[in-house]
Design a protein around this motif. Structure first.
Motif, PDB file in Angstrom:
ATOM      1  N   THR A  12      -1.977   3.321   4.226  1.00  0.00           N
ATOM      2  CA  THR A  12      -1.348   4.689   4.189  1.00  0.00           C
ATOM      3  C   THR A  12       0.125   4.143   3.763  1.00  0.00           C
ATOM      4  O   THR A  12       1.494   5.469   2.658  1.00  0.00           O
ATOM      5  N   ALA A  13       0.396   2.717   3.225  1.00  0.00           N
ATOM      6  CA  ALA A  13       1.918   2.183   2.861  1.00  0.00           C
ATOM      7  C   ALA A  13       1.491   2.757   1.323  1.00  0.00           C
ATOM      8  O   ALA A  13       2.737   3.432   1.518  1.00  0.00           O
TER       9      ALA A  13
ATOM     10  N   ARG B 275       2.841   6.821   1.255  1.00  0.00           N
ATOM     11  CA  ARG B 275       4.155   6.594   1.692  1.00  0.00           C
ATOM     12  C   ARG B 275       4.871   6.372   0.417  1.00  0.00           C
ATOM     13  O   ARG B 275       5.524   7.032  -0.033  1.00  0.00           O
ATOM     14  N   ALA B 276       4.175   5.553  -0.172  1.00  0.00           N
ATOM     15  CA  ALA B 276       5.907   4.671  -0.974  1.00  0.00           C
ATOM     16  C   ALA B 276       5.338   5.846  -2.564  1.00  0.00           C
ATOM     17  O   ALA B 276       5.772   6.541  -3.303  1.00  0.00           O
TER      18      ALA B 276
ATOM     19  N   GLY C 239      -2.967   0.286   7.295  1.00  0.00           N
ATOM     20  CA  GLY C 239      -2.409  -0.338   6.544  1.00  0.00           C
ATOM     21  C   GLY C 239      -2.102  -0.131   4.982  1.00  0.00           C
ATOM     22  O   GLY C 239      -1.101   0.467   4.924  1.00  0.00           O
ATOM     23  N   ALA C 240      -2.475  -1.157   3.837  1.00  0.00           N
ATOM     24  CA  ALA C 240      -1.683  -0.436   2.150  1.00  0.00           C
ATOM     25  C   ALA C 240      -2.445   1.103   2.389  1.00  0.00           C
ATOM     26  O   ALA C 240      -1.650   0.897   1.040  1.00  0.00           O
TER      27      ALA C 240
ATOM     28  N   ALA D 245       2.051   3.005  -6.529  1.00  0.00           N
ATOM     29  CA  ALA D 245       1.915   2.620  -5.401  1.00  0.00           C
ATOM     30  C   ALA D 245       0.231   3.018  -5.305  1.00  0.00           C
ATOM     31  O   ALA D 245      -0.014   1.823  -4.517  1.00  0.00           O
TER      32      ALA D 245
ATOM     33  N   GLU E 237      -2.578   4.774  11.094  1.00  0.00           N
ATOM     34  CA  GLU E 237      -2.111   4.265   9.827  1.00  0.00           C
ATOM     35  C   GLU E 237      -3.103   3.509   9.737  1.00  0.00           C
ATOM     36  O   GLU E 237      -4.440   2.918  10.425  1.00  0.00           O
TER      37      GLU E 237
END
Length: 165
Positions: A60-61, A64-65, A57-58, A73, A55
């Motif tokens: 990948t987050a 997903r979000a 970090g931010a 996001a 991943e």
């Protein structure tokens, strides 16, 4: 320069992102491989090496979000692309088109400051390496049809439906 990549599963298929060492997105799209992404990165930004990571970090987050319904996001994620003045301005404008409110290629050209440059505006969408983060999927034809999309019209349709309240 060394860059990093990661692929995550999304409801519309695998999504791969390539980021610079500082985390700025260089390329992204609904593909399981970086081989589809590296050629669209401007030569001056193209990394000499890409290392896979589980991943990013931010980034990948945010991916997903977004796919889970948090449509804003991806807005704060830094993107690094380069081109001529109009294309760069057009990419910046794309980041201001709100989810659920697609714009036409004609209106997009006007928003980018050149109302007569509809083909150039469409070209900015076609040359966009950072899909999702620079939401070129939010540009459609004046008649309401989808137009084109590097990752396929079924993906574009899913994204537009996902963003519609």
């Amino acid at each position: 320069m060394t860059a990093y990549s990661s692929t995550v599963d999304t409801p519309v298929g695998p999504f791969t992102t390539v980021v610079a060492g500082d985390g700025a997105v260089l390329a992204s799209g609904w593909t399981p491989t970086i081989d589809d992404l590296l050629p669209v990165i401007a030569r001056s930004l193209r990394p000499a090496e890409v290392r896979g990571r589980p991943e990013l970090g931010a980034v990948t987050a945010a991916v997903r979000a977004y796919h889970d319904g948090e449509l804003s996001a991806v807005d704060g994620i830094e993107v690094r692309q380069t081109s001529g003045e109009f294309i760069r301005r057009a990419w910046d404008v794309l980041r201001t088109v709100p989810p659920g409110k697609p714009t036409s290629y004609t209106d997009f050209a006007a928003l980018a400051g050149q109302p007569d440059a509809v083909r150039a505006a469409a070209g900015a969408c076609a040359r966009n390496a950072a899909a999702l983060f620079v939401p070129c999927h939010r540009v459609i034809r004046s008649d309401g049809s989808l137009g084109g999309f590097r990752w396929g019209l079924p993906v574009k349709r899913w994204l537009l439906d996902h963003e519609t309240p």
